[in-house]
Design a protein around this motif. Structure first.
Motif, PDB file in Angstrom:
ATOM      1  N   LEU A   4       0.580 -44.527 -20.103  1.00 18.81           N
ATOM      2  CA  LEU A   4       0.931 -43.195 -19.625  1.00 18.81           C
ATOM      3  C   LEU A   4       2.284 -42.745 -20.181  1.00 18.81           C
ATOM      4  N   PHE A   5       3.205 -43.684 -20.362  1.00 18.48           N
ATOM      5  CA  PHE A   5       4.483 -43.333 -20.991  1.00 18.48           C
ATOM      6  C   PHE A   5       4.237 -42.898 -22.436  1.00 18.48           C
ATOM      7  N   PHE A   6       3.404 -43.629 -23.142  1.00 19.83           N
ATOM      8  CA  PHE A   6       3.037 -43.254 -24.513  1.00 19.83           C
ATOM      9  C   PHE A   6       2.456 -41.845 -24.537  1.00 19.83           C
ATOM     10  N   ARG A   7       1.542 -41.559 -23.604  1.00 20.47           N
ATOM     11  CA  ARG A   7       0.941 -40.220 -23.503  1.00 20.47           C
ATOM     12  C   ARG A   7       1.996 -39.148 -23.289  1.00 20.47           C
ATOM     13  N   ASP A   8       2.910 -39.403 -22.358  1.00 16.29           N
ATOM     14  CA  ASP A   8       3.925 -38.394 -22.023  1.00 16.29           C
ATOM     15  C   ASP A   8       4.826 -38.090 -23.219  1.00 16.29           C
ATOM     16  N   VAL A   9       5.204 -39.139 -23.960  1.00 13.26           N
ATOM     17  CA  VAL A   9       6.071 -38.931 -25.121  1.00 13.26           C
ATOM     18  C   VAL A   9       5.330 -38.144 -26.199  1.00 13.26           C
ATOM     19  N   VAL A  10       4.091 -38.520 -26.460  1.00 10.32           N
ATOM     20  CA  VAL A  10       3.287 -37.795 -27.451  1.00 10.32           C
ATOM     21  C   VAL A  10       3.184 -36.319 -27.064  1.00 10.32           C
ATOM     22  N   ASN A  11       2.924 -36.061 -25.783  1.00 10.84           N
ATOM     23  CA  ASN A  11       2.798 -34.674 -25.323  1.00 10.84           C
ATOM     24  C   ASN A  11       4.085 -33.881 -25.545  1.00 10.84           C
ATOM     25  N   LYS A  12       5.227 -34.534 -25.328  1.00  6.35           N
ATOM     26  CA  LYS A  12       6.509 -33.847 -25.524  1.00  6.35           C
ATOM     27  C   LYS A  12       6.746 -33.512 -27.000  1.00  6.35           C
ATOM     28  N   VAL A  13       6.365 -34.432 -27.880  1.00  3.54           N
ATOM     29  CA  VAL A  13       6.510 -34.172 -29.313  1.00  3.54           C
ATOM     30  C   VAL A  13       5.621 -32.997 -29.727  1.00  3.54           C
ATOM     31  N   VAL A  14       4.377 -33.032 -29.276  1.00  3.52           N
ATOM     32  CA  VAL A  14       3.422 -31.979 -29.644  1.00  3.52           C
ATOM     33  C   VAL A  14       3.856 -30.630 -29.082  1.00  3.52           C
ATOM     34  N   GLU A  15       4.385 -30.654 -27.868  1.00  2.00           N
ATOM     35  CA  GLU A  15       4.869 -29.415 -27.253  1.00  2.00           C
ATOM     36  C   GLU A  15       5.989 -28.785 -28.082  1.00  2.00           C
ATOM     37  N   ALA A  16       6.827 -29.642 -28.646  1.00  2.00           N
ATOM     38  CA  ALA A  16       7.975 -29.143 -29.415  1.00  2.00           C
ATOM     39  C   ALA A  16       7.625 -28.828 -30.870  1.00  2.00           C
ATOM     40  N   ASP A  17       6.755 -29.674 -31.470  1.00  2.00           N
ATOM     41  CA  ASP A  17       6.546 -29.602 -32.920  1.00  2.00           C
ATOM     42  C   ASP A  17       5.118 -29.289 -33.349  1.00  2.00           C
ATOM     43  N   GLY A  18       4.224 -29.122 -32.389  1.00  2.00           N
ATOM     44  CA  GLY A  18       2.832 -28.894 -32.750  1.00  2.00           C
ATOM     45  C   GLY A  18       2.071 -30.189 -32.940  1.00  2.00           C
ATOM     46  N   LYS A  19       0.740 -30.059 -33.019  1.00  2.90           N
ATOM     47  CA  LYS A  19      -0.104 -31.261 -33.042  1.00  2.90           C
ATOM     48  C   LYS A  19       0.081 -32.094 -34.310  1.00  2.90           C
ATOM     49  N   ASP A  20       0.582 -31.493 -35.374  1.00  3.20           N
ATOM     50  CA  ASP A  20       0.797 -32.241 -36.614  1.00  3.20           C
ATOM     51  C   ASP A  20       2.247 -32.698 -36.769  1.00  3.20           C
ATOM     52  N   GLY A  21       3.036 -32.532 -35.712  1.00  3.70           N
ATOM     53  CA  GLY A  21       4.443 -32.935 -35.780  1.00  3.70           C
ATOM     54  C   GLY A  21       4.697 -34.353 -35.302  1.00  3.70           C
ATOM     55  N   LEU A  22       3.627 -35.062 -34.960  1.00  2.76           N
ATOM     56  CA  LEU A  22       3.790 -36.407 -34.387  1.00  2.76           C
ATOM     57  C   LEU A  22       4.092 -37.429 -35.478  1.00  2.76           C
ATOM     58  N   THR A  23       5.280 -37.978 -35.427  1.00  4.95           N
ATOM     59  CA  THR A  23       5.689 -39.066 -36.324  1.00  4.95           C
ATOM     60  C   THR A  23       6.333 -40.152 -35.486  1.00  4.95           C
ATOM     61  N   ARG A  24       6.479 -41.336 -36.069  1.00  6.26           N
ATOM     62  CA  ARG A  24       7.159 -42.418 -35.347  1.00  6.26           C
ATOM     63  C   ARG A  24       8.598 -42.021 -35.005  1.00  6.26           C
ATOM     64  N   ALA A  25       9.277 -41.385 -35.953  1.00  5.34           N
ATOM     65  CA  ALA A  25      10.672 -40.998 -35.725  1.00  5.34           C
ATOM     66  C   ALA A  25      10.786 -40.017 -34.563  1.00  5.34           C
ATOM     67  N   ARG A  26       9.898 -39.032 -34.522  1.00  2.86           N
ATOM     68  CA  ARG A  26       9.943 -38.064 -33.430  1.00  2.86           C
ATOM     69  C   ARG A  26       9.560 -38.713 -32.106  1.00  2.86           C
ATOM     70  N   PHE A  27       8.623 -39.650 -32.145  1.00  4.60           N
ATOM     71  CA  PHE A  27       8.253 -40.361 -30.923  1.00  4.60           C
ATOM     72  C   PHE A  27       9.475 -41.072 -30.349  1.00  4.60           C
ATOM     73  N   LEU A  28      10.215 -41.773 -31.185  1.00  2.35           N
ATOM     74  CA  LEU A  28      11.387 -42.513 -30.716  1.00  2.35           C
ATOM     75  C   LEU A  28      12.465 -41.566 -30.178  1.00  2.35           C
ATOM     76  N   GLU A  29      12.626 -40.399 -30.815  1.00  2.00           N
ATOM     77  CA  GLU A  29      13.602 -39.419 -30.329  1.00  2.00           C
ATOM     78  C   GLU A  29      13.246 -38.943 -28.923  1.00  2.00           C
ATOM     79  N   GLU A  30      11.985 -38.617 -28.705  1.00  2.00           N
ATOM     80  CA  GLU A  30      11.569 -38.094 -27.408  1.00  2.00           C
ATOM     81  C   GLU A  30      11.526 -39.179 -26.337  1.00  2.00           C
ATOM     82  N   ALA A  31      11.183 -40.401 -26.722  1.00  2.00           N
ATOM     83  CA  ALA A  31      11.141 -41.505 -25.750  1.00  2.00           C
ATOM     84  C   ALA A  31      12.502 -41.710 -25.106  1.00  2.00           C
ATOM     85  N   ALA A  32      13.546 -41.555 -25.901  1.00  2.00           N
ATOM     86  CA  ALA A  32      14.911 -41.768 -25.403  1.00  2.00           C
ATOM     87  C   ALA A  32      15.336 -40.706 -24.401  1.00  2.00           C
TER      88      ALA A  32
END
Length: 348
Positions: free
Chosen positions: A300-328
């Protein structure tokens, strides 16, 4: 996760089941990042440092992240921290673990654990390390039972598992629980190995006992205590590993009155908590255990972080770097109300 091994066959199968349940749940509810399906690649680390390292190498090549990591020998995390992305940058392999026993894993800059260990990594190489521990259970016991004193068992097969339990024991001591002895126990120990431990309980008329090994060790300890007629213990204590139906099935009346500390709303209260209910529905009650529940929350944490990235950058904005930024940035994670608010991003 460590599953296939001779010492404890099926050790962390619950974590595997928990992540598969998460994927089933998410995929049945529209997937992630624009309808993408979550695919789970289970890699067995087999209670082996070499296999754990090989798992990280493989995951770096084949997967976006590792989620629900439950491996005891995670002492070489270099393949995870130096993992390169499609552009050739050493971004790292995002990790949302359930367990972090090794210091290197606890201080990994790309790991965001749902059970926060609390090690101050600035002190990781010092002779005395600073660790923040939960005190809720200890305060509960000491408030209701004056002058508790007793015995602590530690998982003695690995230095890391022994060291992981020491801050918890020190925390209990600071809350006023006097130690009558601390004993290392192998995960392979038979019931006879618990005879001297139970003798120490009897000799000291101990009122408190904390098992820091697995549920099976708790069964053997309690059965030996029953054989020797121990009757002074007010609190038989164990953590997440004992929230397992096998404790009751194998322990029978010997484990009556066992206390277990969990990090989540218990399964028995699923009707009051939708997230727990969803976990049980998707994993199946017979497959549910404490580690599986925590793996579900990691999902669920993984889901929440992915959702935050997509909300900010769109569905094609998901990268490992962006995931780590939002997780923090996630400081009040509750797994849809299943956990108390946890500062996963701040590792507190």
């Amino acid at each position: 996760a460590d599953v296939d091994n001779a010492a404890r066959p099926g050790l962390f199968q619950g974590s595997v089941d928990g992540i598969n349940a998460f994927a089933k749940f998410v995929n049945a509810n529209g997937g992630l990042a624009g309808g993408r399906k979550v695919e789970v690649d289970f890699i067995d680390s087999k209670l082996s440092a070499d296999e754990a390292r090989n798992a990280l190498v493989r995951a770096c090549q084949e997967d976006f992240a590792i989620v629900g990591t439950t491996a005891l020998f995670m002492n070489n995390i270099e393949p995870m921290t130096s993992c390169v992305d499609q552009a050739g940058r050493a971004t790292g392999l995002p990790d949302v673990p359930v367990l972090q026993t090794e210091t290197a894993h606890q201080c990994s800059p790309i790991s965001y654990a749902v059970i926060v260990v609390g090690l101050d990594c600035a002190t990781k190489d010092a002779a005395q390390k600073k660790v923040t521990v939960r005190t809720g259970a200890g305060k509960y016991y000491t408030k209701r039972n004056k002058n508790l004193h007793g015995v602590f068992t530690l998982a003695g097969d690995l230095k890391s598992t022994t060291n992981a339990a020491l801050p918890l024991i020190e925390g209990y001591k600071q809350l006023g629980v006097k130690s009558d002895g601390e004993f290392k126990v192998s995960g392979l120990s038979p019931q006879a190995a618990y005879t001297p431990i139970v003798q120490a309980i009897k000799q000291n008329s101990s009122t408190y006992v904390l098992n820091n090994v697995d549920y099976r060790a708790d069964v053997l300890l309690r059965k030996e205590a029953q054989v020797q007629g121990v009757n002074t213990v007010k609190v038989w204590d164990c953590a997440l590993q004992c929230y397992d139906r096998r404790l009751i099935e194998e322990g029978g009346d010997a484990v009556e009155g066992q206390y277990v500390t969990t990090f989540f709303v218990p399964f028995e209260e699923a009707k009051q908590n939708e997230s727990v209910s969803n976990y049980l529905k998707n994993v199946g009650r017979d497959n549910a255990d404490g580690f599986g529940a925590q793996a579900w929350t990691a999902g669920l944490f993984f889901r929440d972080v992915v959702n935050k990235v997509v909300e900010a950058d769109g569905k094609d904005g998901l990268t490992r770097a962006r995931f780590l930024e939002e997780a923090a940035k996630i400081h009040d994670f509750t797994a849809d109300g299943m956990l108390g608010p946890t500062d996963v991003g701040g590792r507190k």
